[in-house]
Motif scaffolding. Sequence first.
Motif, PDB file in Angstrom:
ATOM      1  N   TYR A  81      -2.876   5.162   4.050  1.00  0.00           N
ATOM      2  CA  TYR A  81      -2.666   6.189   3.036  1.00  0.00           C
ATOM      3  C   TYR A  81      -1.231   6.686   2.986  1.00  0.00           C
ATOM      4  CZ  TYR A  81      -7.768   6.320   3.320  1.00  0.00           C
ATOM      5  OH  TYR A  81      -9.091   6.002   3.332  1.00  0.00           O
ATOM      6  N   ASN A  89       0.462   4.101  -2.800  1.00  0.00           N
ATOM      7  CA  ASN A  89       0.191   5.493  -2.466  1.00  0.00           C
ATOM      8  C   ASN A  89       1.239   6.425  -3.043  1.00  0.00           C
ATOM      9  OD1 ASN A  89      -2.104   4.857  -1.001  1.00  0.00           O
ATOM     10  ND2 ASN A  89      -0.956   4.543   0.896  1.00  0.00           N
ATOM     11  N   LYS A 127       0.825  -1.208   0.000  1.00  0.00           N
ATOM     12  CA  LYS A 127       0.000   0.000   0.000  1.00  0.00           C
ATOM     13  C   LYS A 127       0.860   1.261   0.000  1.00  0.00           C
ATOM     14  CE  LYS A 127      -0.859  -0.050   5.014  1.00  0.00           C
ATOM     15  NZ  LYS A 127      -0.351  -1.330   5.528  1.00  0.00           N
ATOM     16  N   ARG A 156      -5.787   9.730   0.963  1.00  0.00           N
ATOM     17  CA  ARG A 156      -4.822   9.194   0.004  1.00  0.00           C
ATOM     18  C   ARG A 156      -4.323  10.293  -0.925  1.00  0.00           C
ATOM     19  NH1 ARG A 156      -7.030   3.992  -1.405  1.00  0.00           N
ATOM     20  NH2 ARG A 156      -5.625   3.090   0.100  1.00  0.00           N
ATOM     21  N   THR A 164       2.766   7.252   2.322  1.00  0.00           N
ATOM     22  CA  THR A 164       3.666   7.017   1.195  1.00  0.00           C
ATOM     23  C   THR A 164       4.911   6.294   1.709  1.00  0.00           C
ATOM     24  OG1 THR A 164       4.620   9.185   1.550  1.00  0.00           O
ATOM     25  CG2 THR A 164       2.895   9.019  -0.099  1.00  0.00           C
TER      26      THR A 164
END
Lengths: 291, 422, 271
Positions: C218, C68, C64, C134, C220
């Motif tokens: 969400y 992101n 994820k 996000r 990075t």
Amino acid sequence: MKPTSRWTPFLFIFPAFALYAFTVLVPMFGTVGTSLTRWNGYGSPEWVGFRNYLRALRDSIFLSSFEHVFIYIAATIILEVLVGLILAGILTSRPRTDLYRIALFVPVMLPMVIVAVLWRFIYNADFGLLNGALKSLGSPQFVQIWLGDQRFALAAICLVSGWVYAGFYLAIFYAGLQRLPKEVIESASLDGAHQRTIFWKIKVPMIRRLWEVAVLICVTGGIQGFDLFFVMTNGGPYYSTEVPTTYMVRMVFRDQEIGYGSALAVLVTASVLTIGFIYSKVRKKSEQVEY
Amino acid sequence: MRGRSKLVTIIAAVLLGATTLSGCGSNSESSDKVIRIGMPSPGEAGQKVWDAAIAKFKAANPEWDVQLIIQDDDIYSTVGLQGLLTGGNPPDAYFEWAGARTVQREKDGYAADLTDLIANSSLKDLFPESAFNSGKSNGKPLLLPTGSDVTNVIWYDKDNYSKLGLSVPTTWDELMASCAKIKAAKENCFSIGNKDYWVAGNFFGHVYSRIIGEEMYHKIMTKEVPMNSPELVKAYEVVADLQKKGYINASANSIADNEGYTLFFKNGAAMLPIGSWLVSIASQEAPKKNIDWFNLPAFAGGAGDQKSVLGVTTGYVINAKSKKIDQTVKFFETFFSDEITAEWVKAGSAPLTKAAASGNLNPLQQRLVDLMASGATIVAPPDTGYDLKVADALNVATSEVMGGVKSPQKALDDAQAKIASS
Amino acid sequence: MRLRKALFHFFLTLYSFFYIIPLVWMFYSSFKDNGSIFDSPFSLPQNWDFSVFLKAWQAGGLGKYILNSALVTSLATIIVLFVASLAAFAFSRYEFPLKRHSLSIFVLGLLLPIQAYFIAQNELFEFFGLKDSRFTLILPYAGLGIPLATWLLKAYLDSLPKELFEAAKVDGSSDLGMYKLIALPLLKPGMATVAVFTALGSWNEFLLANIYVQNDDYKTIPAGLLAFSTKYVTDYQLLFAALTVVTVPMIIVYIVFNKQVVAGLTEGSLK
């Protein structure tokens, strides 16, 4: 050139300007406003006028942070731009050196977090690679607490920065050198000039525009440098690696002094602008001299 | 070309629109039936218990939902919580540490007085009377406690100790004698990972309070008395002494807390001063290491309670500005119920509700819980019990003396100058 | 001559090898258990068990983070390319009142460190409820990229011969038409440069990524990796495995697109 419609230029600039204003300019003004207050982020700000600025000018940590960032910038100009230039010179002297260029560029793409975590381990005084290598090579007397010693910490960070970005400037200068017109260089070598002389006395001056830009990027990048300092030492040991950006973040984050941190921010911005202003004036002058 | 740039324009517009919409979406929830609770990371095991509590609450209150706002520990305790409380969608309850922080929340209007709320709900029966004491301000309970953590004890390797012929010291002088033996055996005495200032800050904060007394410590940390008072300067001599004798790892100020644990686990030092959370870390990272702990030994002639414990109670504060206080209290009734308490005990926690007393804890942890409940004075750690700026000044001074770069007098003079100028 | 050539390549190979050794070391340390990472850091692993990468992927939820980062970076880059090229075109080709001043305002952004205004930006975003989604980081990253992008693209356009545009004007082309049909195609190399700079900057950005997005789903890559390294406090093997998982694809992308990346970096800036 005249636009078809009077409004065109403004319409064209508007989207970029709007986004830029919202994310940068408006906060910048907000910061100036906050710098005149005392605020911990929770209640309401308390007006204190210029008190924060007076305090900043007497703040020895803040002042020495400028010293550190200047050292950092000077070091990186040498370790990144100059080394990149020399490497470019070496790699352009013979064909088929692409592989080296690729290898040396790899660190450029890594997020600083990875670089910092990796190098923290390398520099670790107790079980890190550097001290481990020194010990096994029979030189335990050189073992140091790299990131814990005021004498070495800043240098250690500069070295890491050099490791990351030398390849970046190498790539830029390499391309620049490749595009130089061959005639001038050929005639010089026919005249019997040594390769190294050709490089420094002919090629380098020819890419002057390029390395001026490179130095500018290096300087602005240096002033804004944060990630590496934050993750590797967070200003330590004993503030010997504190730079303006880490100090500002600490003021706001840990000490909850948003007013004071804002004043620091304004002062840093002002000094950056002054440098930029001087730079453009100097460039204008040198351009006039050329003709 | 025409078609392509039109496409790009459309895409960009749609994306920008989506961005703003997704951002605005979260605002409309403030009037919905959602209880929002802010906290630092509860860990994997803790997350499961929260999920169970939420599920139980929703089953009994089908129209309502509970949303957890989880942040990084460091960020939460500094700008994170602040951002949440002052932002567009503040939480209805949030995690806090008892002490100066909670009192400050009340001053700023973010902590509800729980006196009536507790009295009129099942909360008064779920907890023993004394449980709310640490979170009280002017007699008003502000905090629903979930744990009392010992913030610093001295961990050691039992096998190593018997190998060196050492026994658990009861006085500081005995500890120093042990250190001399450890050093003679060419080992580090203490492993401290003080890059972020709090590890040594907590350890020595406890030492200072023992020497100068809890009252004086409290007065200094609340700025009633200057930090460079002669009593504290004298107490700092202990740190300078340790540094001179080389009993602390030379890398102390440059390695982070977890690197300090690693050094200890790798047998790089005989002792590790850290808090109760080492139990779960050690069970994962060094299960074979035979570790145990002892509380800070007594100081001869010390003005404080020589059996004092460095610890802090944590729990949840209900936001005075919340519009759903009653429902939030209802949720906490579920959260502190016997059923959920049993889940917490299973997850390795030590809750403070009545039901928890009969739970099964890891023996190391059980002793820590007993220590907290032993009736000895509880001393608050600098950075969770007091104003962060003051704590910071104290901890930085500690690190400077520990690193041998400043004398106690100079370090504390500089610290006092720092907090006086703000 | 042969000898000199051999020596040349030999020393360069040695230099390059030692240069990237930290990364090579990070890679093979993922295969060793924590004990041997500390006790014998340089030794090669006994078993090359690739499952540790899967473990790191799952434990850290690396998928994820990468998703992101990819989302935020690509959208921010597209926005920057679009708005900066428009603005650069106007600055380069038109004369209009306040041109000098507005250009200076843009260039200002080149020098401003983000730490100078991120607190106020944080408050602003809180107020508009833009945080913790996000898409949160797209706007600040685009804003960050605009000054450099505008400056570079303007410099690039400045170096193009006037006649191209004059001729189109005479032909009766509209402003937007001139932008779309003439400027954009010519700007391709410059756009490549801007894309590389913006993408690199957004992909690696650390401070805002940590402050603006708390929800783990969400985050990075930089924020995710930091969270990962604090959660698995002493498990260096897992940490290195996670770092490798994130780094290796990046390196492969770079090697494959090497020519374009370097060309992108240099073409646009050589003016």
